[in-house]
Write a protein that holds these residues in place. Structure first.
Motif, mmCIF file in Angstrom:
data_model
loop_
_atom_site.group_PDB
_atom_site.id
_atom_site.type_symbol
_atom_site.label_atom_id
_atom_site.label_comp_id
_atom_site.label_asym_id
_atom_site.label_seq_id
_atom_site.Cartn_x
_atom_site.Cartn_y
_atom_site.Cartn_z
ATOM 1 N N SER A 224 4.673 20.357 -0.469
ATOM 2 C CA SER A 224 3.486 19.889 -1.179
ATOM 3 C C SER A 224 2.256 20.145 -0.308
ATOM 4 C CB SER A 224 3.603 18.395 -1.488
ATOM 5 O OG SER A 224 3.466 17.624 -0.300
ATOM 6 N N ALA A 225 1.104 20.112 -0.945
ATOM 7 C CA ALA A 225 -0.148 20.294 -0.203
ATOM 8 C C ALA A 225 -0.287 19.194 0.853
ATOM 9 C CB ALA A 225 -1.327 20.291 -1.161
ATOM 10 N N TYR A 226 0.110 17.977 0.494
ATOM 11 C CA TYR A 226 0.062 16.867 1.454
ATOM 12 C C TYR A 226 0.953 17.156 2.664
ATOM 13 C CZ TYR A 226 0.897 12.351 3.607
ATOM 14 O OH TYR A 226 1.018 11.340 4.524
ATOM 15 N N GLN B 112 -7.696 24.450 -1.856
ATOM 16 C CA GLN B 112 -8.264 23.224 -2.417
ATOM 17 C C GLN B 112 -7.438 22.654 -3.573
ATOM 18 O OE1 GLN B 112 -12.208 24.442 -3.523
ATOM 19 N NE2 GLN B 112 -12.897 24.598 -1.399
ATOM 20 N N HIS B 113 -6.803 23.525 -4.361
ATOM 21 C CA HIS B 113 -6.213 23.048 -5.609
ATOM 22 C C HIS B 113 -4.704 23.238 -5.763
ATOM 23 C CE1 HIS B 113 -10.270 22.329 -6.964
ATOM 24 N NE2 HIS B 113 -10.594 23.577 -6.665
ATOM 25 N N ALA B 114 -4.082 23.944 -4.870
ATOM 26 C CA ALA B 114 -2.634 24.166 -5.010
ATOM 27 C C ALA B 114 -1.887 22.840 -4.888
ATOM 28 C CB ALA B 114 -2.128 25.146 -3.958
ATOM 29 N N VAL B 115 -0.870 22.687 -5.691
ATOM 30 C CA VAL B 115 -0.019 21.504 -5.642
ATOM 31 C C VAL B 115 1.036 21.681 -4.553
ATOM 32 C CG1 VAL B 115 1.662 20.145 -6.948
ATOM 33 C CG2 VAL B 115 -0.401 20.997 -8.063
ATOM 34 N N GLU B 116 1.463 22.925 -4.370
ATOM 35 C CA GLU B 116 2.483 23.228 -3.366
ATOM 36 C C GLU B 116 2.165 24.558 -2.701
ATOM 37 O OE1 GLU B 116 6.044 23.319 -5.749
ATOM 38 O OE2 GLU B 116 5.761 25.428 -6.239
#
Length: 125
Positions: free
Chosen positions: A54-56, A87-91
């Protein structure tokens, strides 16, 4: 003593005194004389295909490695596509061209990138 059981040339089982490749690696086993060898390149390629975080997780792994600020600054100098992805990717996928471009720009080696993805996969939000 080594006992190797094959069926049509495929290794089905092996009993080895000493080191035996992990059964988890069985799909990468091959027989070389009386030894079982693991195709490390194929194993790494397969592992990289499963490296999705994930981006996180990606940002946390970069922060833990002390790289987040530098990567964020680097992203700001990249194309609009790369900036939008960051900026916007979920993964993020290890094998993506965006990740390859960022890693190259950041002078990260393949091993360093693999290690970042392995660390990121362990992070739970």
């Amino acid at each position: 003593m080594t006992k190797i059981v094959t069926l049509n040339g495929e290794i089905m089982a092996a009993d080895v005194v000493g080191d035996l490749p992990s059964r988890d690696d069985r799909e990468f086993w091959s027989l070389s004389g009386s030894s079982i060898v693991v195709d490390q390149t194929a194993k790494l390629t397969a592992e990289r295909a499963t490296m999705v975080v994930s981006a996180y997780q990606a940002r946390q792994a970069l922060a833990a490695a002390g790289l987040l600020t530098a990567i964020e600054a680097l992203v700001g100098s990249q194309s609009d596509d790369v900036q939008r992805a960051w900026q916007h990717a979920v993964e993020f996928r290890r094998n993506s061209t965006t990740i390859a471009a960022l890693a190259s720009s950041a002078s990260l080696t393949d091993t360093q990138l693999d290690d970042l993805f392995r660390a990121a996969k362990l992070i739970v939000a």
